[in-house]
Design an enzyme around this catalytic site. Structure first.
Site, PDB file in Angstrom:
ATOM      1  CD  GLU A 200      -2.977  -0.713   2.430  1.00  0.00           C
ATOM      2  OE1 GLU A 200      -2.579   0.012   3.366  1.00  0.00           O
ATOM      3  OE2 GLU A 200      -4.060  -1.326   2.471  1.00  0.00           O
ATOM      4  NE  ARG A 297     -10.414  -9.436  14.818  1.00  0.00           N
ATOM      5  CZ  ARG A 297      -9.884  -8.308  15.278  1.00  0.00           C
ATOM      6  NH1 ARG A 297     -10.465  -7.663  16.262  1.00  0.00           N
ATOM      7  NH2 ARG A 297      -8.781  -7.804  14.753  1.00  0.00           N
TER       8      ARG A 297
END
Length: 627
Positions: A200, A297
């Protein structure tokens, strides 16, 4: 409604889930490894089942054992917490196939968002802006170096299946790329069984902002506003807060709408977090925030969202898994006040944050704040798991009050003989740049020396603590003189040891600036601004503990494996120079020279397994050489 939940986790998150379950009159089952036989979460649960040896790969990561434990105890649902198997789509399917309720998102959502490269591709197709980078299948060094050059340095290497900062490195130039890549791949393989990476573009002034979302089985998705998790070390979050500093209404609306779109793209159910990277070189604006990843989560930092919204996220998880709709509409969710969370770890900030393992004989937590912990007096910090002691959470009317309350909470923490990072947290919370909101994800690394500097105990506090020591020493020479005056104060002094260094102190019997202290086996443990000071009467030269570099012996702070040696016998070294890279707790730890000197012994080699306390190499200072 679910009747009995097995928590497929340990430590503070297991205890956190149990608290809500008990409030809902739901029975709980704990699972534990050999190392956790006496852990707090096993005592809090209604039932506890042993699932294997201490290494997680033989216990908490073995889905078959966890499902068998659920069936044996009659649990009808499994909550994975975070970490371990929480984002394992195969395990989620296995739970459902076993006739149990999975308290989490659908396996298809986990799979779609679990691999960072696939998730970014999916988001781009949904029209969500993502940071520039390389997501290709060609993982050769040649191809990755080429793509890094095209993206432009600095770049960020990230493990495709990663999380928690593992398998992640910032690379500033081409000459460092190959070594950083190898390190990322090793950590990724060790932690996730997958050494693939993506690249990135490194945003030069990045802030990490994330949005909490919830979906149900009826097609409803809502957001619970944003959190700021910018303060990180080695890509692991240290301080989190909600809402985000400097967030205007336009930008908040855009980022929350984008989070909803991301969740809709994978038909999301349950709790999830959409993480963004923002360019903080100027004011936050809707066009300078990009999608980074999604965590399928519950997050470690969920308590700050609970504080500002008044919503129990674990209760929502349980109700949604039971088939109920989200209890409220989006317009009914609002921000109330400001919340902050600090992660308290058993680690030594003055020694490269190396984990401090061993039995906790003394544990004091602050009053008046929320403390999420899985540790109690007598517990042991082992090398098998993350060394978190607790999360400290405060909720105040505004950011300034929250910051000061959290700093005060950190000042009132003590653990012994293990070392904690409370002093580092206090330094961070009291930093003017943090108060002003002028910081990025690189703030801690850029200010590491100042943030990890342990200040000397102030003279007034030394005088007060000296009085306590002399009172203990009933055979000492000073007891009969305290309080004596004959026109002027008596000139009294005594020698004391502070962290192994001897000082001569003028004792003031009327000094009232005494720091917080506790009697421990080796003297008095004094806490000042979160930092611990062991004060005693001199009894000869103090011995160095594992990992203590003060005498030039570089010792292993925990069991692990030597990945590399950067020096050889006879080499000249300078203070701070990397000496050894140790792999332990699935992370790489760099051990550096404590002072300028010369290597006089090397006792290990690459790939060698070492035990805690083993002397790895020794350095002698030039001054000692002359002597």
């Amino acid at each position: 409604m679910i009747k009995k939940i097995l928590i497929a986790n340990r430590g503070e998150i297991a205890c956190r889930i149990m608290r809500t379950a008990k409030e809902m009159n739901i029975a709980t089952v704990a699972v534990y490894s050999d190392a956790d036989a006496k852990a707090l979460h096993t005592q809090m649960a209604d039932e506890a089942i042993h699932i294997g040896p201490s290494p997680a790969i033989e216990s908490y990561l073995v889905g078959e054992k966890i499902i068998a434990a659920a069936k044996k105890t009659g649990a009808d649902a499994i909550h994975p917490g975070y970490g371990f198997l929480s984002e394992n789509a195969t395990f989620a399917d296995a739970v459902i196939d076993a006739g149990l309720i999975w308290i989490g998102p659908k396996s298809s959502s986990i799979q779609a968002m679990g691999l960072k490269d696939a998730a970014k591709t999916l988001m781009e197709k949904a029209g969500i802006p993502c940071t520039p980078g390389y997501l290709g299948e060609d993982q050769s060094l040649k191809r990755l170096e080429k793509e890094a050059k095209i993206i432009g340095y600095p770049v960020l290497i990230k493990a495709v299946a990663g999380g928690g900062g593992k398998g992640m490195r910032k690379v500033d130039n081409a000459s460092n790329f190959a070594n950083a890549l190898k390190s990322c791949q090793r950590e990724a393989a060790s932690s996730f069984g997958d050494d693939r990476v993506l690249l990135e573009k490194w945003i030069t002034a990045p802030r990490h902002i994330e949005v909490q979302i919830f979906g149900d089985k009826h097609g409803n998705i809502v957001h619970l506003f944003e959190r700021d998790c910018t303060l990180q070390r080695r890509h692991q979050k240290v301080i989190e807060e909600a809402p985000a500093f400097g967030m205007n209404q336009e930008t908040r609306a855009r980022i929350c709408e984008t989070a909803i779109l991301a969740a809709q793209a994978v038909d999301y159910e349950g709790a999830g977090t959409i993480e963004f990277i923002a360019d903080a070189s100027g004011e936050l604006n809707p066009d300078s925030i990009w999608f980074m990843e999604m965590n399928t989560r519950l997050q470690v930092e969920h308590p700050v969202t609970e504080a500002i919204t008044g919503i129990d996220l674990v209760e929502w998880q349980i109700r949604i898994a039971s088939g109920e709709p989200i209890p409220v509409k989006q317009e009914d969710i609002s921000i109330n006040g400001w919340a902050m969370e600090a992660r308290l770890y058993s680690e030594n900030p003055t020694n490269g944050f190396l984990p401090s393992i061993g039995k906790i004989n003394l544990l004091n937590m602050p009053y008046g704040v929320r403390v999420d912990t899985g540790i109690q007096d007598g517990a042991e910090i082992t090398p098998f798991y993350d060394p978190m002691v607790a999360k400290l959470i405060v909720h105040e009317e505004n950011r300034k009050l929250a910051m000061h309350s959290l700093a005060e909470a950190c000042e009132n923490v003590s653990t012994y003989p293990v070392i904690n990072n409370a002093g580092f947290l206090c330094n961070l919370l009291n930093h003017k740049a943090f108060e002003a909101g002028s910081y990025t994800t690189g703030f801690i690394d850029s200010n590491l020396e100042a943030l990890t500097a342990k200040p000397p105990l102030k003279v007034d506090k030394l005088k007060a603590i000296s009085l306590l020591l002399s009172d203990e020493d009933k055979a000492g020479p000073w007891n009969g003189l305290f309080g004596f005056r004959n026109g002027s104060q008596a000139d009294l002094s005594m020698r004391i040891s502070v962290d192994g260094e001897t000082h001569t102190i003028s004792v003031d019997p009327y000094c009232d600036d005494c720091p917080y202290w506790e009697q421990v086996s080796d003297g008095l443990l004094c806490i000042d601004q979160g930092w611990p000071y062991l004060v005693s009467l001199p009894r000869g030269k103090a011995k160095s503990g594992a990992g203590d570099l003060s005498d030039g012996q570089i010792t292993s702070p925990m069991p692990g494996k030597i990945l590399s040696l950067s020096v050889a016998l006879g080499d000249e070294v300078t203070k701070g120079q990397p000496l050894i890279t140790l792999e332990a707790m699935k992370m790489e730890h760099s051990m550096t020279a404590p002072f300028d000197g010369k290597v006089i012994s090397v006792n290990v080699e690459a790939d060698q397994n070492v035990m805690q306390g083993m002397i790895l190499l020794e350095i002698v200072s030039h001054q000692d050489e002359e002597v």
